[in-house]
Scaffold this motif. Structure first.
Motif, PDB file in Angstrom:
ATOM      1  N   PHE A 206     -13.641  -2.072  46.555  1.00 58.80           N
ATOM      2  CA  PHE A 206     -13.008  -3.504  46.423  1.00 58.80           C
ATOM      3  C   PHE A 206     -13.668  -4.436  45.412  1.00 58.80           C
ATOM      4  O   PHE A 206     -13.532  -5.609  45.014  1.00 58.80           O
ATOM      5  N   HIS A 207     -14.740  -3.568  44.659  1.00 64.47           N
ATOM      6  CA  HIS A 207     -15.476  -4.303  43.553  1.00 64.47           C
ATOM      7  C   HIS A 207     -15.286  -3.583  42.245  1.00 64.47           C
ATOM      8  O   HIS A 207     -15.003  -2.366  42.190  1.00 64.47           O
ATOM      9  N   THR A 208     -15.582  -4.155  41.064  1.00 61.34           N
ATOM     10  CA  THR A 208     -15.218  -3.506  39.856  1.00 61.34           C
ATOM     11  C   THR A 208     -16.167  -2.245  39.907  1.00 61.34           C
ATOM     12  O   THR A 208     -15.362  -1.335  39.042  1.00 61.34           O
ATOM     13  N   GLU A 298     -29.068   2.663  32.970  1.00 60.22           N
ATOM     14  CA  GLU A 298     -28.611   1.358  33.445  1.00 60.22           C
ATOM     15  C   GLU A 298     -27.738   0.614  32.523  1.00 60.22           C
ATOM     16  O   GLU A 298     -27.898   0.681  31.307  1.00 60.22           O
ATOM     17  N   ARG A 299     -26.628   0.133  33.070  1.00 62.19           N
ATOM     18  CA  ARG A 299     -25.744  -0.407  32.518  1.00 62.19           C
ATOM     19  C   ARG A 299     -25.411  -2.003  32.749  1.00 62.19           C
ATOM     20  O   ARG A 299     -25.842  -2.306  33.981  1.00 62.19           O
ATOM     21  N   TYR A 300     -24.677  -2.783  32.102  1.00 65.98           N
ATOM     22  CA  TYR A 300     -24.619  -4.314  32.615  1.00 65.98           C
ATOM     23  C   TYR A 300     -23.137  -4.625  32.476  1.00 65.98           C
ATOM     24  O   TYR A 300     -22.602  -4.516  31.382  1.00 65.98           O
ATOM     25  N   MET A 302     -19.901  -7.142  34.619  1.00 72.12           N
ATOM     26  CA  MET A 302     -19.474  -8.070  35.631  1.00 72.12           C
ATOM     27  C   MET A 302     -17.982  -8.230  35.829  1.00 72.12           C
ATOM     28  O   MET A 302     -17.265  -7.550  35.005  1.00 72.12           O
ATOM     29  N   THR A 303     -17.635  -8.921  36.958  1.00 69.82           N
ATOM     30  CA  THR A 303     -16.007  -8.689  37.343  1.00 69.82           C
ATOM     31  C   THR A 303     -15.284  -9.104  36.178  1.00 69.82           C
ATOM     32  O   THR A 303     -14.274  -8.820  35.934  1.00 69.82           O
ATOM     33  N   GLU A 304     -15.555 -10.294  35.393  1.00 66.70           N
ATOM     34  CA  GLU A 304     -14.866 -11.059  34.408  1.00 66.70           C
ATOM     35  C   GLU A 304     -14.773 -10.308  33.202  1.00 66.70           C
ATOM     36  O   GLU A 304     -13.765 -10.284  32.457  1.00 66.70           O
ATOM     37  N   GLY A 381     -22.990 -16.462  32.123  1.00 66.36           N
ATOM     38  CA  GLY A 381     -23.892 -17.163  33.082  1.00 66.36           C
ATOM     39  C   GLY A 381     -25.291 -16.220  33.523  1.00 66.36           C
ATOM     40  O   GLY A 381     -26.342 -16.881  34.107  1.00 66.36           O
ATOM     41  N   ASP A 382     -25.426 -15.341  32.671  1.00 68.59           N
ATOM     42  CA  ASP A 382     -26.610 -14.749  32.758  1.00 68.59           C
ATOM     43  C   ASP A 382     -27.509 -15.044  31.456  1.00 68.59           C
ATOM     44  O   ASP A 382     -27.076 -15.206  30.474  1.00 68.59           O
ATOM     45  N   LEU A 383     -28.945 -15.009  31.692  1.00 70.25           N
ATOM     46  CA  LEU A 383     -29.724 -15.222  30.679  1.00 70.25           C
ATOM     47  C   LEU A 383     -30.326 -13.931  30.295  1.00 70.25           C
ATOM     48  O   LEU A 383     -30.736 -13.208  31.109  1.00 70.25           O
TER      49      LEU A 383
HETATM   50  P1  AMP Z   1     -20.268  -8.936  39.404  1.00 73.85           P
HETATM   51  O1  AMP Z   1     -19.241  -9.956  38.972  1.00 73.85           O
HETATM   52  O2  AMP Z   1     -20.165  -8.767  41.064  1.00 73.85           O
HETATM   53  O3  AMP Z   1     -19.943  -7.338  39.034  1.00 73.85           O
HETATM   54  O4  AMP Z   1     -21.720  -9.243  39.276  1.00 73.85           O
HETATM   55  C1  AMP Z   1     -22.128  -9.756  37.921  1.00 73.85           C
HETATM   56  C2  AMP Z   1     -23.487  -9.972  37.860  1.00 73.85           C
HETATM   57  O5  AMP Z   1     -24.378  -8.915  38.315  1.00 73.85           O
HETATM   58  C3  AMP Z   1     -23.880 -10.001  36.305  1.00 73.85           C
HETATM   59  O6  AMP Z   1     -23.448 -11.304  35.860  1.00 73.85           O
HETATM   60  C4  AMP Z   1     -25.371  -9.892  36.236  1.00 73.85           C
HETATM   61  O7  AMP Z   1     -26.009 -11.041  36.842  1.00 73.85           O
HETATM   62  C5  AMP Z   1     -25.552  -8.851  37.440  1.00 73.85           C
HETATM   63  N1  AMP Z   1     -25.813  -7.715  37.103  1.00 73.85           N
HETATM   64  C6  AMP Z   1     -24.821  -6.500  36.709  1.00 73.85           C
HETATM   65  N2  AMP Z   1     -25.525  -5.456  36.389  1.00 73.85           N
HETATM   66  C7  AMP Z   1     -26.786  -5.671  35.928  1.00 73.85           C
HETATM   67  C8  AMP Z   1     -27.590  -5.059  35.521  1.00 73.85           C
HETATM   68  N3  AMP Z   1     -27.578  -3.906  35.299  1.00 73.85           N
HETATM   69  N4  AMP Z   1     -29.106  -5.687  35.441  1.00 73.85           N
HETATM   70  C9  AMP Z   1     -28.958  -6.908  35.785  1.00 73.85           C
HETATM   71  N5  AMP Z   1     -28.201  -7.754  36.662  1.00 73.85           N
HETATM   72  C10 AMP Z   1     -26.826  -7.239  36.434  1.00 73.85           C
END
Ligand code: AMP
Length: 505
Positions: A206-208, A298-300, A302-304, A381-383
């Motif tokens: 249910f999550h990205t 590790e990757r980064y 978010m839903t949007e 919204g992340d720093l």
């Molecule tokens: P979501 O929308 O549920 O995928 O959450 C997104 C948020 O998860 C991001 O804005 C980050 O704050 C956090 N996030 C995702 N991946 C990482 C990562 N590798 N390290 C730190 N924070 C993360």
């Protein structure tokens, strides 16, 4: 006639008897079986009157049929709205109302609770149980395995995924066909996915992360997935020898490391371990490579935005960083007050732009305008900062988000419930380190004058109203909350004060 997402992910597998889903009991669903299931479901949606662009909300357990429902939505042009299985009926009500879903698919156990709502909103309610049974599958069983794919454009919506709202209201992130397809292509290439890969899939769908990153990348490469209903340590250890890639939240990796059965040999044949959705501790990264010889990638994202950055496949995967912006994604660090780009090395807000970035928030033009700039940059919204070698580091979360076991929790939502309780004047919910989940919410309560809140009764009330992953791990009563001169609660002070409350022996 085109449908970019269907044509990119699903159509190439038509007629292929190659394994797609490998189930815990060893049963195999081929690509062709899966497409047949999806086509049958697509017929059911169309017969129920759903048209391209209509929303279908699904709160169902992870199963091959649940994944086929996603494919059916893509094929019929219906917008897929998956919901966390932990949400209560009260929470689900908001998503269904807000999205105007025309069809709701739920587990048999929730049918009675959701029926009056579906009735009131004129939405069709159907059942899909964890074992694949229910009225939806019954209706699909007589349908044809061929379905004429609905025509869609790249900027048409494919999915609506709700994020939690800092002000208590969740926002529906509108994801287009191109948002999803472009990210799948880039990730498959960056992470070298091929048809020879078998991905160990223990994430929720249910999550990205589990729905798009893992599934779409496997689909585009033509690989297989070992499809586990959830993360279960024994099951993961059993199935690891047959996998080549694993994707997980940091908790998966700490749990594996805590098991004496997880050794160098268990991971010897693996090609790649990917982590995301929450920060992976540098210590976990180091321990993992000591035990297995593998550097977790590790990757980064978010839903949007889908995925924004990734550590390199070839090259140093640096602990404590999320790597480089992906090809096609621009990333800059800006001053939160002026929006100006900051020099390399300085901490500011992370902004991203690219084909991966969503279309805006569902029926929230003001919220969209606040976060998505006219030039296409999205304020995450992340720093964070970009270090001297170009790696992105996330240093904090501007929005006080709590990430517990990979799930996002916005403190406000819990605070609203706590504030209503007898004997409570006000509350603040903060993230506190938790050995298993990374972080867990802790509720700080201030008593109403002359009263003593009954914390057991309050926990009981919270349990009724909120999904389990949002339940505070502890409630603490204090005399007053620390505030700055502007009257804002200083959560950083509380976080410092209670930093080790859950880990202290
Ligand atoms: P979501 O929308 O549920 O995928 O959450 C997104 C948020 O998860 C991001 O804005 C980050 O704050 C956090 N996030 C995702 N991946 C990482 C990562 N590798 N390290 C730190 N924070 C993360």
């Amino acid at each position: 006639m085109t449908n970019p997402l269907y044509d990119g992910l699903f159509a190439p597998h038509a007629g292929h008897d190659t394994p797609f889903l490998i189930l815990p009991d060893g049963a195999i669903l081929t690509h062709s079986d899966f497409l047949g299931q999806a086509a049958r479901l697509a017929h059911v949606l169309v017969k129920a009157g759903l048209k391209p662009g209509d929303r279908l909300a699904a709160q169902v357990h992870k199963s091959p049929q649940a994944l086929a429902l996603y494919a059916a939505c893509v094929q019929s042009g219906v917008v897929f709205l998956p919901l966390n299985t932990a949400y209560t009926a009260t929470e689900v009500t908001y998503f269904i109302e807000d999205s105007g879903a025309r069809m709701v698919v739920c587990d048999g156990k929730s049918e009675a609770a959701l029926a009056p709502l579906a009735d009131r909103l004129g939405a069709r309610l159907t059942v899909l149980n964890a074992d694949g049974s229910g009225s939806l599958s019954d209706a699909a069983s007589g349908e044809s395995k061929q379905f004429e794919t609905a025509t869609r454009k790249g900027d048409d919506l494919a999915a609506l995924l709700y994020t939690s709202g800092t002000t208590g209201r969740s926002k529906g992130a509108m994801l287009s066909q191109d948002n999803l397809l472009s990210n799948a292509k880039v990730l498959a290439e960056e992470w070298r996915f091929t048809a020879a890969d078998t991905l160990l899939h223990a994430l929720p769908i249910f999550h990205t992360h589990g729905l798009f990153v893992a599934t779409n990348v496997s689909l585009i490469a033509g690989g297989a997935m070992i499809f586990l209903p959830k993360f279960d340590l024994d099951a993961v250890l059993t199935h690891l020898p047959r996998s080549t890639v694993m994707m997980g939240v940091p908790t998966f990796y700490t749990r594996l490391l805590d098991s004496p059965q997880f050794t160098h040999d268990s991971a010897a044949h693996m090609r790649l371990f990917v982590s995301g959705s929450a920060p992976l501790l540098a210590e976990t990264h180091a321990r993992f490579s000591e035990v297995t010889g593998h550097a977790i990638l590790e990757r980064y994202g978010m839903t949007e935005t889908n995925m924004n950055t990734s550590n390199p496949y070839d090259g140093a995967r640096r602990a404590g960083t999320v790597g480089f912006p992906l090809p096609g994604t621009e990333l800059k660090i800006t001053d939160p007050d002026t929006g100006e780009t900051l020099p390399q090395g300085e901490v500011g807000q992370i902004e991203v732009r690219g084909a991966n970035v969503f279309q805006g928030y569902w029926q929230m033009p003001e919220k969209t305008a606040e976060e998505l700039r006219a030039d296409g940059f999205f304020i995450t919204g992340d720093l964070g900062l970009i270090d001297d070698q170009g790696y992105v580091q996330i240093v904090g979360r501007g929005k006080d988000l709590i990430i517990s076991g990979g799930f996002n929790i916005y403190p406000k939502e819990i605070e609203l419930v706590l504030d209503e309780q007898p004997g409570v004047l006000e509350s603040a919910v903060i993230a506190v380190s938790h050995a298993d989940f990374g972080e867990a919410p802790v509720g700080i309560l201030v008593s109403a004058p002359g009263q003593a809140p009954d914390t057991d009764a309050i926990m009981e009330a919270v349990r009724k109203q909120l999904a389990r992953f949002k339940h505070p791990a502890r409630l603490i009563v204090v005399d007053e909350l620390p505030r700055n001169t502007m009257g804002k609660v200083q959560k950083n002070v509380l976080r410092d004060q209670f930093a080790d409350i859950l880990t202290k022996k």
